[in-house]
Write a protein that holds these residues in place. Structure first.
Motif, PDB file in Angstrom:
ATOM      1  N   GLU A  66      37.147  43.935  39.194  1.00 45.34           N
ATOM      2  CA  GLU A  66      37.857  44.940  38.395  1.00 45.34           C
ATOM      3  C   GLU A  66      39.123  44.346  37.791  1.00 45.34           C
ATOM      4  OE1 GLU A  66      39.675  49.482  38.834  1.00 45.34           O
ATOM      5  OE2 GLU A  66      38.418  48.634  40.438  1.00 45.34           O
ATOM      6  N   TYR A  70      40.112  43.578  33.687  1.00 39.60           N
ATOM      7  CA  TYR A  70      41.389  43.987  33.097  1.00 39.60           C
ATOM      8  C   TYR A  70      42.007  42.833  32.312  1.00 39.60           C
ATOM      9  CZ  TYR A  70      46.531  44.120  33.400  1.00 39.60           C
ATOM     10  OH  TYR A  70      47.878  44.011  33.136  1.00 39.60           O
ATOM     11  N   LYS A 231      33.299  38.858  30.506  1.00 41.92           N
ATOM     12  CA  LYS A 231      33.178  40.296  30.756  1.00 41.92           C
ATOM     13  C   LYS A 231      31.736  40.763  30.857  1.00 41.92           C
ATOM     14  CE  LYS A 231      37.698  41.800  29.223  1.00 41.92           C
ATOM     15  NZ  LYS A 231      38.480  42.868  28.569  1.00 41.92           N
ATOM     16  N   THR A 232      30.807  39.864  30.538  1.00 47.71           N
ATOM     17  CA  THR A 232      29.383  40.190  30.700  1.00 47.71           C
ATOM     18  C   THR A 232      28.809  39.526  31.933  1.00 47.71           C
ATOM     19  OG1 THR A 232      29.071  40.439  28.316  1.00 47.71           O
ATOM     20  CG2 THR A 232      27.102  40.065  29.638  1.00 47.71           C
ATOM     21  N   GLU A 394      45.265  50.802  31.134  1.00 45.30           N
ATOM     22  CA  GLU A 394      43.983  51.485  31.024  1.00 45.30           C
ATOM     23  C   GLU A 394      43.021  51.015  32.111  1.00 45.30           C
ATOM     24  OE1 GLU A 394      42.270  51.183  27.178  1.00 45.30           O
ATOM     25  OE2 GLU A 394      43.991  52.064  26.144  1.00 45.30           O
ATOM     26  N   THR A 396      39.351  50.035  33.747  1.00 48.66           N
ATOM     27  CA  THR A 396      38.189  49.282  33.281  1.00 48.66           C
ATOM     28  C   THR A 396      36.922  50.024  33.688  1.00 48.66           C
ATOM     29  OG1 THR A 396      37.934  47.962  35.295  1.00 48.66           O
ATOM     30  CG2 THR A 396      39.483  47.149  33.646  1.00 48.66           C
ATOM     31  N   MET A 397      35.807  49.639  33.093  1.00 49.46           N
ATOM     32  CA  MET A 397      34.533  50.284  33.417  1.00 49.46           C
ATOM     33  C   MET A 397      33.945  49.754  34.728  1.00 49.46           C
ATOM     34  SD  MET A 397      34.034  52.489  31.084  1.00 49.46           S
ATOM     35  CE  MET A 397      32.304  52.907  31.328  1.00 49.46           C
ATOM     36  N   PHE A 398      34.347  48.554  35.125  1.00 49.61           N
ATOM     37  CA  PHE A 398      33.808  47.917  36.327  1.00 49.61           C
ATOM     38  C   PHE A 398      34.780  48.181  37.471  1.00 49.61           C
ATOM     39  CE2 PHE A 398      32.918  44.071  38.984  1.00 49.61           C
ATOM     40  CZ  PHE A 398      31.572  44.303  39.199  1.00 49.61           C
ATOM     41  N   ARG A 399      34.509  49.204  38.284  1.00 48.60           N
ATOM     42  CA  ARG A 399      35.466  49.648  39.285  1.00 48.60           C
ATOM     43  C   ARG A 399      34.978  49.388  40.711  1.00 48.60           C
ATOM     44  NH1 ARG A 399      37.525  55.479  36.773  1.00 48.60           N
ATOM     45  NH2 ARG A 399      37.926  54.692  34.663  1.00 48.60           N
TER      46      ARG A 399
END
Length: 462
Positions: A66, A70, A231-232, A394, A396-399
């Motif tokens: 996570e 960021y 990020k992928t 903000e 992130t989508m990966f939590r």
């Protein structure tokens, strides 16, 4: 004119490099060698110990993931510790992690020397140790892509060895061939005293052995700034950590204890060697010696990579000499790698002149250092989440799942492992070494802070 040195790393690590680095980090020498002692101490229940420890490591990696989503940076957890805990945390985490890999690297090149003596008994131990250090340092100095290639093949060898053993045992259980075919049975896992045939205390003490095997799993975070698509690829690699632990640790132990009763394994030798020997493969010892040699080379290679990047990160904030952080024309921290080479060279010298006990004492620091690093990742993640809650950054989508409760569970678990170190005479030395290291880091931070403030004051007056 020579090519000017770049200011940023090149993004030359591909998806396959990152994935295999993540796999290699999750499979240490401890599985091939150290699991023999743990298996004789706990019995088949060691599978559950590895699974529980694996869950904790998975949460640590999700917290790191996570933070990487960021802001993917080379300094990774040291950077996040500085941003979300404080400047002292960056200094302590960076130098602590550097020390972990220096002493681990010393131990690994020593291990390479010992493993080579299996094939060349008359060869002095320090010669292959020195050769390994020179070759791996050269690999890291040439290009990060070459480092990635070496790690890819090192990890692949470990994967093939474990999967090959699991498949062989499965075929033996079904068809009953080999020297162990008559006695191999899934019921061996629970029919010799039960799943936990020894005392609960023995099971608890196994956690500190198990956690040592996971040192290096966090190294994938160091690859963020040199990955073509962090990020992928990083979330996929991190999400697969738990599955890999279940396959390579739990699966391997299930295969071993189904092949023969757990009481057949000797604490002083590799359970993999014993398993292959029981199957009837005459070259079993040679095969496993080759695998553990590559595992030791992989660990040393990773150590040189990690310490070079971490030392550059420290130099950028003035926590290490700034000249050390310069990149070469190939976009590698060549000066930091040279410092690492010189530091690990001490291991070769000790290997030549000092008794083996010196390495037992030195490497005991790496266990505490790894626990400290994992703890700082989890604490930094708590700070990160608090700033999200205040609306300062903000999400992130990966939590990390179940945060912040999972953070506290992991921290309590890591603290328990530290306490358990005191109950084993071989690991207790780590607790004796820790206070002097803490004092040294505190003094180093104060000196660094004063030097940096002294540099800023003249600049301000100018």
């Amino acid at each position: 004119m020579s090519e000017p040195a770049p200011e940023e790393y090149r993004k030359d690590l591909s998806n396959r490099h990152i994935n295999m680095i993540a796999i290699g980090g999750a499979i240490g020498v401890g599985l091939f060698l150290g699991s023999g002692k743990a298996l004789s101490q706990v019995g088949p229940g060691l599978m559950l110990i590895y699974a529980i420890a694996g869950v904790m490591i998975f949460f640590v990696m999700r917290a790191l993931g996570e933070l990487l989503m960021y802001r993917p940076v080379s300094g990774s957890f040291a950077e996040y510790a500085g941003e979300f805990i404080g400047p002292w945390a960056k200094f302590a985490t960076g130098w602590g992690y550097w020390l972990v890999w220096i002493v681990t690297g010393m131990a690994e090149i020593t291990a390479v020397g010992k493993y080579f003596q299996f094939w060349f008994p008359e060869l002095p131990q320090w010669i292959p140790a020195l050769g390994a250090l020179i070759v791996l340092s050269g690999v890291n100095l040439i290009a990060v892509k070459l480092f990635g290639e070496f790690e890819f093949w090192f990890a692949l060898i470990k994967v093939v060895a474990i999967v090959g053993m699991i498949v062989l045992v499965a075929l033996i259980l079904v068809f009953g061939f080999s020297d162990a075919g008559d006695t191999a049975a899934v019921s061996n896992i629970w029919s010799h005293g039960g799943f936990f045939p020894t005392s609960p205390v023995s099971a608890l003490l196994a956690f500190q052995i198990v956690m040592f095997a996971f040192i290096g799993v966090e190294m994938v975070g160091q690859t963020a700034s040199e990955s073509a698509n962090p990020k992928t690829v990083l979330p996929k690699a991190i999400n697969a950590v738990m599955l890999r632990i279940l396959i390579f640790y739990v699966g391997a132990l299930a295969a071993l204890t189904a092949l023969v009763p757990w009481t057949s394994f000797n604490a002083d030798s590799s359970p993999f060697v014993q398993a292959f020997t029981l199957i009837g493969i005459p070259a079993a010892a040679g095969v496993i010696n080759f695998v553990v040699t590559t595992a030791a080379l992989s660990s040393c290679n990773s150590g040189i990579f990690s310490t070079g990047r971490m030392l550059r990160t420290l130099s950028e904030d003035g926590h290490a000499p700034r000249v050390v952080g310069k990149l070469s024309s190939r976009a590698v921290p060549s000066r930091a790698i040279a410092v690492t080479f010189g530091s690990m060279l001490i291991g070769v010298v000790l290997n030549y002149v000092a008794p083996e006990q010196a390495f037992t004492y030195i490497t005991s620091a790496s266990t505490v250092g790894a626990l400290f690093t994992w703890g700082m990742i989890v604490i930094a993640h708590l700070g990160f989440r608090r700033r999200i809650a205040r609306g300062e950054i903000e999400a992130t989508m990966f939590r990390m799942p179940l945060a912040p409760y999972s953070n506290y569970v992991v921290l309590a678990f890591l603290a328990m492992v530290v306490v358990l170190l005191a109950f084993d005479s071989e690991t207790r030395i780590a607790l004796y070494i820790t206070p002097p290291l803490v004092i040294a880091l505190a003094i180093g931070y104060v000196v660094s802070r004063r030097r940096n403030s002294g540099e800023r004051e003249p600049a301000a007056r100018a």
